[in-house]
Design an enzyme around this catalytic site. Structure first.
Site, PDB file in Angstrom:
ATOM      1  CB  SER A  46      37.429  42.033  32.728  1.00  0.00           C
ATOM      2  OG  SER A  46      38.104  42.182  33.957  1.00  0.00           O
ATOM      3  CG  HIS A 159      34.881  46.159  36.537  1.00  0.00           C
ATOM      4  ND1 HIS A 159      36.062  46.076  37.233  1.00  0.00           N
ATOM      5  CD2 HIS A 159      34.662  44.913  36.026  1.00  0.00           C
ATOM      6  CE1 HIS A 159      36.548  44.847  37.150  1.00  0.00           C
ATOM      7  NE2 HIS A 159      35.713  44.129  36.418  1.00  0.00           N
ATOM      8  CD  GLN A 167      38.532  45.762  34.654  1.00  0.00           C
ATOM      9  OE1 GLN A 167      38.088  45.140  33.701  1.00  0.00           O
ATOM     10  NE2 GLN A 167      39.261  45.173  35.583  1.00  0.00           N
ATOM     11  CD  GLU A 168      40.536  47.119  38.446  1.00  0.00           C
ATOM     12  OE1 GLU A 168      41.501  47.150  39.240  1.00  0.00           O
ATOM     13  OE2 GLU A 168      39.942  46.074  38.137  1.00  0.00           O
ATOM     14  CD  GLU A 209      37.078  45.750  40.873  1.00  0.00           C
ATOM     15  OE1 GLU A 209      38.010  46.567  40.943  1.00  0.00           O
ATOM     16  OE2 GLU A 209      37.216  44.586  40.438  1.00  0.00           O
ATOM     17  CG  ASP A 246      43.343  46.017  35.689  1.00  0.00           C
ATOM     18  OD1 ASP A 246      43.873  45.811  34.567  1.00  0.00           O
ATOM     19  OD2 ASP A 246      42.637  45.169  36.259  1.00  0.00           O
ATOM     20  CD  GLU A 291      45.563  44.195  37.316  1.00  0.00           C
ATOM     21  OE1 GLU A 291      45.658  44.910  38.328  1.00  0.00           O
ATOM     22  OE2 GLU A 291      44.642  43.381  37.146  1.00  0.00           O
ATOM     23  CG  ASP A 318      44.110  40.042  36.137  1.00  0.00           C
ATOM     24  OD1 ASP A 318      43.988  38.856  36.441  1.00  0.00           O
ATOM     25  OD2 ASP A 318      43.147  40.841  36.130  1.00  0.00           O
ATOM     26  CE  LYS A 343      41.589  39.371  39.227  1.00  0.00           C
ATOM     27  NZ  LYS A 343      41.287  39.656  37.797  1.00  0.00           N
ATOM     28  CG  HIS A 371      38.783  42.739  44.597  1.00  0.00           C
ATOM     29  ND1 HIS A 371      37.917  43.780  44.747  1.00  0.00           N
ATOM     30  CD2 HIS A 371      39.644  43.141  43.608  1.00  0.00           C
ATOM     31  CE1 HIS A 371      38.215  44.744  43.896  1.00  0.00           C
ATOM     32  NE2 HIS A 371      39.253  44.388  43.212  1.00  0.00           N
ATOM     33  NE  ARG A 372      38.343  37.723  39.121  1.00  0.00           N
ATOM     34  CZ  ARG A 372      38.611  36.932  38.075  1.00  0.00           C
ATOM     35  NH1 ARG A 372      39.100  35.739  38.284  1.00  0.00           N
ATOM     36  NH2 ARG A 372      38.401  37.343  36.834  1.00  0.00           N
ATOM     37  CB  SER A 373      34.415  42.795  39.130  1.00  0.00           C
ATOM     38  OG  SER A 373      34.204  41.704  38.265  1.00  0.00           O
ATOM     39  CE  LYS A 394      42.958  44.601  40.793  1.00  0.00           C
ATOM     40  NZ  LYS A 394      42.908  44.808  39.336  1.00  0.00           N
TER      41      LYS A 394
HETATM   42  P1  PGA Z   1      37.407  40.901  37.189  1.00  0.00           P
HETATM   43  O1  PGA Z   1      38.268  42.239  37.280  1.00  0.00           O
HETATM   44  O2  PGA Z   1      37.279  40.370  38.564  1.00  0.00           O
HETATM   45  O3  PGA Z   1      36.123  41.368  36.579  1.00  0.00           O
HETATM   46  O4  PGA Z   1      38.181  39.977  36.287  1.00  0.00           O
HETATM   47  C1  PGA Z   1      39.347  42.422  38.140  1.00  0.00           C
HETATM   48  C2  PGA Z   1      40.609  42.653  37.391  1.00  0.00           C
HETATM   49  O5  PGA Z   1      40.646  42.639  36.140  1.00  0.00           O
HETATM   50  O6  PGA Z   1      41.642  42.825  38.021  1.00  0.00           O
HETATM   51 ZN    ZN Z   2      42.945  43.020  36.094  1.00  0.00          ZN
END
Ligand code: PGA
Ligand code: ZN
Length: 441
Positions: A46, A159, A167-168, A209, A246, A291, A318, A343, A371-373, A394
């Site tokens: 994302s 994800h 997403q999270e 994740e 998130d 987030e 983000d 990131k 991190h990243r996904s 995270k």
């Molecule tokens: P991404 O997701 O690494 O797929 O961008 C992580 C996030 O959105 O925090």
């Molecule tokens: Zn994010």
């Protein structure tokens, strides 16, 4: 140029696989004194449109156009040529040299993935040559705050192939005394959640994740299930363990409005409706961090969100900030968000990453290393979180080794720091002044 033990002797790169089975770049850098550093670059799903460019071989059918051989060739060719003989201990100059060599605003010439691999490998090689762990080499003696983990135990959005739009769904064990205790609490909740989902005949397959990806009836239902799991593990939500989300709201943007892109794509919503929803959740649940509650270019919406909730809740940018100091400065000036997700691959060099963090901390913004996904076994971000006393990290759920690797590295760092280690949960909400005081103590 006079040669020293930290002079770059050789530099190479290769294509390896990330946690989604997609190629990514890994860089090896060797110094004249024998110190060597290896860094593998993560990759998002994302991704924000303002991120630095991840160079992929889009026209080559290998890996469905996702190969990174061009980025590999850029490291082995022009970058290696330009950096041979360069003193890697001068990180800022090295990163500047890389940016100049690329000479585009978003690193699209050499690729942010190629540049980041070199930047991080250099920092790691220098740490090796100093005989120090990376967190100490980067942060010196003040580096001793172990971050609060934001553990992503339910996955949705881009994800996971389930019904959830958010997403999270994360837990923050702020009530622990140490990082290792926080990790145990998280793992216990994760195990309780598995049992609970099983008893409800839900799938316990995991998303990108490592969090479960159940097909629940609504996003709010996921919040409730997480709360129940916390209780079943023997903890009190709102006392020992807080909730964080998130939303990845950028994925919800459609035709100038928002929509629940998985559960109700036909229904369009305005930012204000989402803000009211968040306000209701914050008053009802122990939700302390949201987030990307809105889209990456909805600055007015972000200002409204921040004036509605910014005094009570951490509002994390983000995709809004993409670890970019310029965008962050705008957020600080306009009172849009009060925290930043960091990131390394969004911006592409270690120096620019540290710059964004410093700017955030100076403004009293919260900082979360992330991190990243798409991840690898590389644990650099664990060191970065401690090096900068970020206060939060995270790095996914309590499963999948590319996630757990970072947690395990933090356990080792905590053990190494011994009595000097401080767990950030004990001073939540972490304020910059506190962290500074602590660093001086
Ligand atoms: P991404 O997701 O690494 O797929 O961008 C992580 C996030 O959105 O925090
Ligand atoms: Zn994010």
């Amino acid at each position: 140029m006079a040669s020293s033990s930290t002079t770059i002797k050789s530099l190479t790169a290769r294509e390896v696989l990330d946690s989604r089975g997609q190629p990514t770049i890994e860089v090896d850098l060797v110094l004249a004194g024998g110190g060597c550093g290896r860094a593998a670059v993560p990759s998002g799903a994302s991704t924000g449109s303002h991120e630095a460019l991840e160079l992929r071989d889009t026209k080559d059918p290998r890996f469905g156009g996702k190969g990174v051989l061009k980025a590999v060739a850029n490291v082995r060719g022009p970058i290696a040529k330009a950096l041979k003989g360069f003193d890697a201990s001068k990180q800022a100059q090295l990163d500047q040299r890389l940016c100049e060599l690329d000479n585009t605003p978003n690193k699209s010439h050499l690729g942010a993935n190629a540049i980041l691999g070199v930047s991080l490998a250099a920092a790691k090689a220098v740490a090796k040559s100093r005989g120090m762990p990376l967190y100490r080499s980067l942060g010196g003696a003040p580096a001793r705050v172990l971050p609060i983990p934001l553990m992503n135990i339910v996955n949705g959005g881009a994800h996971a192939d389930n019904t959830l739009d958010i997403q999270e769904f994360m837990i923050m064990p702020i009530g622990a005394k140490t990082f290792s205790e926080a990790l145990r609490m998280g793992a216990e909740v994760f195990a309780a959640l598995k049992k609970l989902l099983k008893s409800q005949k839900q799938t316990t397959a995991v998303g990108d994740e490592g969090g479960f990806a159940p097909n629940l009836s609504s996003n709010e239902e996921a919040i409730k299930v997480v709360l129940q799991a916390i209780e079943q593990a023997g903890y009190t939500p709102g006392r020992q363990i807080m909730l964080a989300l998130d939303v990845a709201g950028n994925e919800w943007v459609h035709n100038g409005a928002y929509r629940l892109f998985k559960s109700a794509p036909e229904k369009s919503m305005r930012a204000q409706e989402l803000i009211s929803q968040y306000e209701r959740w914050v008053s009802q649940y122990p939700l302390v961090s949201i987030e990307d509650g809105l889209g990456e270019d909805d600055w007015i919406g972000w200002q409204q969100l921040t004036s509605a909730l910014g005094d009570r809740v951490q509002l994390v940018g983000d995709d809004l900030f993409v670890t970019n100091t310029e965008r962050l400065r705008r957020g600080i000036a306009q009172r849009a968000a009060n925290a930043i997700l960091i990131k390394v691959n969004q911006i592409g060099t270690l120096t620019e990453t540290l710059e964004a963090m410093e700017t955030a901390q100076r403004a009293g913004f919260g900082t979360i290393i992330s991190h990243r996904s798409g991840e690898t076994e590389d644990v650099t971000i664990a060191h970065l979180a401690v090096a900068t006393n970020a206060g939060q990290i995270k790095t996914g759920s309590l499963s999948r080794s590319e996630r757990v690797a970072k947690y395990n590295e933090l356990l080792r760092i905590e053990e190494q720091l011994g009595f000097r280690a401080v767990y950030a949960g004990t001073m939540w909400p972490l304020r910059k002044s506190q962290a500074k005081k602590l660093a001086k103590a």
